[in-house]
Design a protein around this motif. Structure first.
Motif, PDB file in Angstrom:
ATOM      1  N   SER A  87       0.897  -1.167  -0.233  1.00  0.00           N
ATOM      2  CA  SER A  87       0.143  -0.030  -0.033  1.00  0.00           C
ATOM      3  C   SER A  87       0.650   1.373  -0.054  1.00  0.00           C
ATOM      4  O   SER A  87       0.558   2.239  -0.561  1.00  0.00           O
ATOM      5  CB  SER A  87      -0.961  -0.022   1.035  1.00  0.00           C
ATOM      6  N   THR A  88       2.144   1.185   0.830  1.00  0.00           N
ATOM      7  CA  THR A  88       3.027   2.424   0.810  1.00  0.00           C
ATOM      8  C   THR A  88       3.487   2.708  -0.368  1.00  0.00           C
ATOM      9  O   THR A  88       3.573   3.776  -1.043  1.00  0.00           O
ATOM     10  CB  THR A  88       3.915   2.349   1.976  1.00  0.00           C
ATOM     11  N   GLY A  89       4.086   1.612  -0.769  1.00  0.00           N
ATOM     12  CA  GLY A  89       4.535   1.590  -2.249  1.00  0.00           C
ATOM     13  C   GLY A  89       3.721   2.340  -3.282  1.00  0.00           C
ATOM     14  O   GLY A  89       4.224   3.219  -4.254  1.00  0.00           O
ATOM     15  N   ALA A  90       2.548   1.713  -3.469  1.00  0.00           N
ATOM     16  CA  ALA A  90       1.597   2.050  -4.339  1.00  0.00           C
ATOM     17  C   ALA A  90       1.231   3.548  -4.289  1.00  0.00           C
ATOM     18  O   ALA A  90       1.327   4.201  -5.247  1.00  0.00           O
ATOM     19  CB  ALA A  90       0.233   1.290  -4.341  1.00  0.00           C
ATOM     20  N   GLN A  91       0.943   4.047  -2.904  1.00  0.00           N
ATOM     21  CA  GLN A  91       0.589   5.250  -2.650  1.00  0.00           C
ATOM     22  C   GLN A  91       1.659   6.266  -2.912  1.00  0.00           C
ATOM     23  O   GLN A  91       1.361   7.393  -3.501  1.00  0.00           O
ATOM     24  CB  GLN A  91      -0.138   5.566  -1.321  1.00  0.00           C
ATOM     25  N   PHE A  92       2.969   6.042  -2.647  1.00  0.00           N
ATOM     26  CA  PHE A  92       4.168   6.748  -2.757  1.00  0.00           C
ATOM     27  C   PHE A  92       4.153   6.913  -4.369  1.00  0.00           C
ATOM     28  O   PHE A  92       4.530   8.005  -4.582  1.00  0.00           O
ATOM     29  CB  PHE A  92       5.280   6.095  -2.192  1.00  0.00           C
ATOM     30  N   LEU A  93       4.364   6.001  -5.128  1.00  0.00           N
ATOM     31  CA  LEU A  93       4.751   5.933  -6.599  1.00  0.00           C
ATOM     32  C   LEU A  93       3.403   6.681  -7.185  1.00  0.00           C
ATOM     33  O   LEU A  93       3.740   7.621  -7.935  1.00  0.00           O
ATOM     34  CB  LEU A  93       4.878   4.672  -7.340  1.00  0.00           C
ATOM     35  N   SER A  94       2.354   6.447  -7.161  1.00  0.00           N
ATOM     36  CA  SER A  94       1.096   7.165  -7.593  1.00  0.00           C
ATOM     37  C   SER A  94       0.894   8.586  -7.172  1.00  0.00           C
ATOM     38  O   SER A  94       0.683   9.571  -8.002  1.00  0.00           O
ATOM     39  CB  SER A  94      -0.046   6.407  -7.136  1.00  0.00           C
ATOM     40  N   GLY A  95       1.508   8.687  -5.993  1.00  0.00           N
ATOM     41  CA  GLY A  95       1.530  10.262  -5.465  1.00  0.00           C
ATOM     42  C   GLY A  95       2.621  11.222  -6.045  1.00  0.00           C
ATOM     43  O   GLY A  95       2.305  12.224  -6.111  1.00  0.00           O
ATOM     44  N   LEU A  96       3.456  10.468  -6.777  1.00  0.00           N
ATOM     45  CA  LEU A  96       4.408  11.221  -7.736  1.00  0.00           C
ATOM     46  C   LEU A  96       3.800  11.933  -8.788  1.00  0.00           C
ATOM     47  O   LEU A  96       4.430  12.863  -9.327  1.00  0.00           O
ATOM     48  CB  LEU A  96       5.726  10.611  -7.957  1.00  0.00           C
ATOM     49  N   VAL A  97       2.746  11.373  -9.378  1.00  0.00           N
ATOM     50  CA  VAL A  97       2.103  11.690 -10.516  1.00  0.00           C
ATOM     51  C   VAL A  97       1.759  13.302 -10.376  1.00  0.00           C
ATOM     52  O   VAL A  97       1.937  14.291 -11.380  1.00  0.00           O
ATOM     53  CB  VAL A  97       0.878  11.052 -11.058  1.00  0.00           C
ATOM     54  N   GLY A  98       0.982  13.564  -9.286  1.00  0.00           N
ATOM     55  CA  GLY A  98       0.521  14.970  -9.307  1.00  0.00           C
ATOM     56  C   GLY A  98       1.717  16.076  -9.117  1.00  0.00           C
ATOM     57  O   GLY A  98       1.604  16.854  -9.848  1.00  0.00           O
ATOM     58  N   PRO A  99       2.764  15.933  -8.284  1.00  0.00           N
ATOM     59  CA  PRO A  99       3.798  16.843  -8.276  1.00  0.00           C
ATOM     60  C   PRO A  99       4.269  16.923  -9.745  1.00  0.00           C
ATOM     61  O   PRO A  99       4.796  18.105 -10.224  1.00  0.00           O
ATOM     62  CB  PRO A  99       4.874  16.368  -7.260  1.00  0.00           C
ATOM     63  N   ALA A 100       4.665  15.839 -10.474  1.00  0.00           N
ATOM     64  CA  ALA A 100       5.401  15.832 -11.819  1.00  0.00           C
ATOM     65  C   ALA A 100       4.615  16.442 -12.762  1.00  0.00           C
ATOM     66  O   ALA A 100       4.999  17.267 -13.489  1.00  0.00           O
ATOM     67  CB  ALA A 100       5.578  14.485 -12.214  1.00  0.00           C
ATOM     68  N   THR A 101       3.315  16.179 -12.844  1.00  0.00           N
ATOM     69  CA  THR A 101       2.414  17.011 -13.651  1.00  0.00           C
ATOM     70  C   THR A 101       2.214  18.247 -13.527  1.00  0.00           C
ATOM     71  O   THR A 101       2.262  19.472 -14.517  1.00  0.00           O
ATOM     72  CB  THR A 101       1.117  16.397 -13.762  1.00  0.00           C
ATOM     73  N   THR A 102       2.363  18.782 -12.375  1.00  0.00           N
ATOM     74  CA  THR A 102       1.973  20.093 -11.810  1.00  0.00           C
ATOM     75  C   THR A 102       3.350  21.188 -12.076  1.00  0.00           C
ATOM     76  O   THR A 102       3.300  22.107 -12.697  1.00  0.00           O
ATOM     77  CB  THR A 102       1.851  20.246 -10.526  1.00  0.00           C
ATOM     78  N   PHE A 103       4.552  20.254 -11.956  1.00  0.00           N
ATOM     79  CA  PHE A 103       5.640  20.905 -12.726  1.00  0.00           C
ATOM     80  C   PHE A 103       5.899  21.098 -13.978  1.00  0.00           C
ATOM     81  O   PHE A 103       6.121  22.253 -14.482  1.00  0.00           O
ATOM     82  CB  PHE A 103       6.946  20.258 -12.060  1.00  0.00           C
ATOM     83  N   ILE A 104       5.346  20.086 -14.721  1.00  0.00           N
ATOM     84  CA  ILE A 104       5.276  20.561 -16.099  1.00  0.00           C
ATOM     85  C   ILE A 104       4.231  21.476 -16.751  1.00  0.00           C
ATOM     86  O   ILE A 104       4.592  22.243 -17.634  1.00  0.00           O
ATOM     87  CB  ILE A 104       5.123  18.958 -16.831  1.00  0.00           C
ATOM     88  N   GLY A 105       3.097  21.408 -15.816  1.00  0.00           N
ATOM     89  CA  GLY A 105       1.964  22.514 -16.247  1.00  0.00           C
ATOM     90  C   GLY A 105       2.598  23.687 -15.919  1.00  0.00           C
ATOM     91  O   GLY A 105       2.280  24.733 -16.569  1.00  0.00           O
ATOM     92  N   ASN A 106       3.379  23.969 -14.820  1.00  0.00           N
ATOM     93  CA  ASN A 106       3.808  25.409 -14.630  1.00  0.00           C
ATOM     94  C   ASN A 106       4.945  25.768 -15.779  1.00  0.00           C
ATOM     95  O   ASN A 106       5.189  27.063 -15.870  1.00  0.00           O
ATOM     96  CB  ASN A 106       4.678  25.264 -13.240  1.00  0.00           C
TER      97      ASN A 106
END
Length: 628
Positions: free
Chosen positions: A292-311
């Motif tokens: 669960s921790t691994g899944a949430q950690f990896l999937s949690g990286l999607v938001g920051p990554a797309t936010t950075f690219i969107g900026n």
């Protein structure tokens, strides 16, 4: 007693087997509510269409303010073109370019009335859009709840159509996890995913159209970041997807362990296995934690990554847009509106990326549910046969059967039970005694041979018709979470109170019920509550008496009670067996002395049969068992 070996939990799957197919299959379950689904889509389209107009209106209000400020600084009585020529004449080309892109009237200040009307229009549109979104959310909630309710019903019906071999091959807690935890997870994921995915898709399309009407160049700069976001999302989700599958697989294994431990809590305490059970719990819990921790950690990286690219698109729009405003290619209000559109364009992509972990988790649970729904069912029942008089003659004709292919439990077994007789089946553990019962009840079907009831092959009879003629009293008693009265009445729905009480008296249940504070209304559960093993057994016998079966199966019915209670049970069973064809499975030979025929089974074959006295005189296998 021969039973199938329960399967151990399977190791976590490497990854979702068919993510896209499972997602499509889950969404297609919304089709029965296509009218409400269409309303959700229509409200979404209208709400978003109205919502995306807002920035353009606010941009127009900004233009009105900016035009008024600049217009008041210009001398009255001249035209816009004259003001531009005057600016160029004095060498202020930048100001001249700015004026060329504005709708300014020299000498006129801010038209606050027009600004107010514009802002009120924007406010009204936003209120209408918010109302549509609220109505959409309410309808969507109804759609999802009804869909999940139907899904639960489908699973419940499916479980009743599954063969007993499917249930026996799986841990009960793991199966319960699919029916409960996985369905709840699909519900939350479906509600969130549909809302956000629908809103995101419509918003991106609408905003893109609005951006193109303002500046195709700026729209192109914004869109160029989308492939980067998709690449980043794909790279992360490919690694997190398998962890979500492992998360719910491990959750099922943990639930199976908890259910098993709590069901056998007395045994765990008695044999001092608390530490071992706790260690197993800790191991399974750690597996759930890690996946669960691994899944949430990896999937949690999607938001920051797309936010950075969107900026990055913000930076590009700000630089290029500033140049276009300064050169008069675009108004200040338009660039303000465009920047808002960039935020609206990137926000749905970021939200979808951020909730992708929820979507992956829901699809992983959906796959586990679909595994149950797709499992092979029992062979369909044949059409009902004409009702004919029955006598209760049972014949096993050269029956061969095994729970696993290539490992037969019964070998070419033949046996006849005449109407109204009692046949006792004895033999060592694992000889195949209970298997005969499972086959007679059609919990399993024979591999070869036939089982006949009054000359009719039981495979040609509907299972419900066959089982309605058979009553069972098992070694492991089972009481439902209800009153003693309800547990007895379960034997024949629709029976009147007098019939229930007569059955209770026939099974001597009234002897101990009279001493209970609430009498027949005393509530019990599967553990029996305050009742002893013998008292629970008497209730199950009363249930069988009320059912009025044609055939009776007694499987070690007195093996767990004391001698005094055994005498009561024997009296109740003797009354129950009257004028019925009965099969008794027993280890205590004292309980079968009066049987019409005793059959000795060893290694799935009949080695002896006869009366109690005849078998003792032969001094064979039965005599050997009697000496133990």
């Amino acid at each position: 007693m021969t039973r199938p070996v329960r399967g151990m939990p399977q190791p976590p799957a490497a990854r979702s087997r068919d993510f896209t197919g499972s997602a499509i299959r889950l969404v297609t379950r919304l089709t029965p509510l296509r009218g409400m689904t269409a309303a959700v889509i229509a409200l979404g389209v209208c709400g978003i269409a109205i919502g995306v107009i807002g920035p353009r209106i606010l941009g127009h209000a900004t233009d009105l303010l900016f035009n008024g400020v600049i217009g008041r600084r210009l001398p009255a009585g001249i035209s816009k073109e004259q003001a531009i020529e005057a600016a160029r004449a004095r060498g202020d080309n930048t100001f001249a370019d700015l004026l060329s892109g504005m709708n300014v009237i020299p000498g006129h200040g801010v038209d606050f009335g027009a600004v107010g009307r514009t802002l009120l229009l924007a406010l009204g549109l936003y209120l209408v859009a918010a109302l549509m979104v609220w109505v959409q959310a309410r309808i969507l909630n109804v759609v999802v709840q009804r869909t999940i309710a139907t899904l639960r019903t489908d699973i419940e019906n499916k479980v009743h159509r599954l063969p007993l071999s499917y249930v026996d091959a799986r841990q009960r807690g793991e199966l319960l996890s699919r029916v409960t935890n996985d369905v709840d997870n699909v519900q939350s994921s479906l509600a969130m995913s549909i809302s956000q995915l629908l809103t995101a898709a419509l918003t991106v399309i609408a905003v893109l159209v609005m951006m193109l009407t303002i500046s195709p160049l700026l729209a192109l700069l914004t869109v160029l970041t989308v492939p980067l976001s998709l690449l980043a999302t794909r790279a992360i989700t490919r690694r997190s997807q398998k962890l979500f599958v492992a998360q719910w697989t491990n959750t099922g294994r943990l639930n199976a362990h908890i259910e098993e431990t709590y069901s056998g809590f007395t045994i765990v305490k008695t044999y001092g296995h608390r530490d071992h059970a706790s260690a197993q719990f800790a191991e399974f819990n750690d597996d759930v934690y890690r996946s669960s921790t691994g899944a949430q950690f990896l999937s949690g990286l999607v938001g920051p990554a797309t936010t950075f690219i969107g900026n990055l698109s913000y930076v590009a729009v700000a630089v290029v847009g500033g140049v276009q405003v300064a050169t008069g290619q675009i108004t200040l209000g338009s660039i303000q509106a465009f920047i808002q559109y960039v935020r609206q364009f990137n926000q749905p992509l970021t939200q979808v990326a951020a909730m992708y972990n929820t979507l992956q988790s829901g699809i992983a649970s959906a796959e586990r549910i679909f595994d149950v729904l797709d499992a092979p069912e029992e062979a369909p029942d044949p059409p009902p046969l004409p009702v004919t008089p029955t006598t209760g003659r049972v014949e096993f004709d050269r029956v061969t059967f095994g729970y696993r292919p290539g490992t037969p439990v019964l070998h070419d077994l033949s046996l006849v039970a005449e109407p109204g007789t009692t046949v006792a089946i004895v033999g060592p553990t694992g000889a195949g005694k209970t298997t005969l019962v499972n086959l007679l009840m059609r919990f399993y079907d024979v591999d070869s041979g036939r089982i006949l009831l009054d000359g009719t092959d039981i495979t040609s009879m509907p299972r419900a018709v066959l089982r309605s003629r058979i009553g069972m009293v098992l070694q492991d008693t089972w009481l439902f979470g209800a009153s003693i009265y309800d547990n007895i009445a379960y034997g024949r729905p629709g029976a009147g109170p007098d019939e229930v009480h007569d059955a209770a008296r026939a099974a001597f249940v009234d002897r101990f019920v009279a001493g209970l504070p609430d009498g027949y209304d005393t509530r019990v559960g599967d553990d029996g509550g305050r009742l002893s093993v013998g008292e629970k057994q008497l209730i199950t016998i009363a249930r069988a008496v009320l059912a009025r079966p044609q055939l009776l199966i007694l499987d070690e019915a007195t093996s767990s009670v004391d001698t005094r209670t055994e005498l009561l049970i024997q009296q109740a069973l003797a009354e129950l067996r009257r004028d019925r064809t009965s099969f008794i499975i027993a280890h205590r030979l004292s309980t079968i002395r009066d049987a019409d025929r005793i059959v000795v089974i060893e290694d799935g074959r009949i080695v002896e049969q006869g009366t109690h006295a005849d078998l003792l005189d032969r001094r064979g296998e039965y005599w050997t068992l009697s000496q133990m």
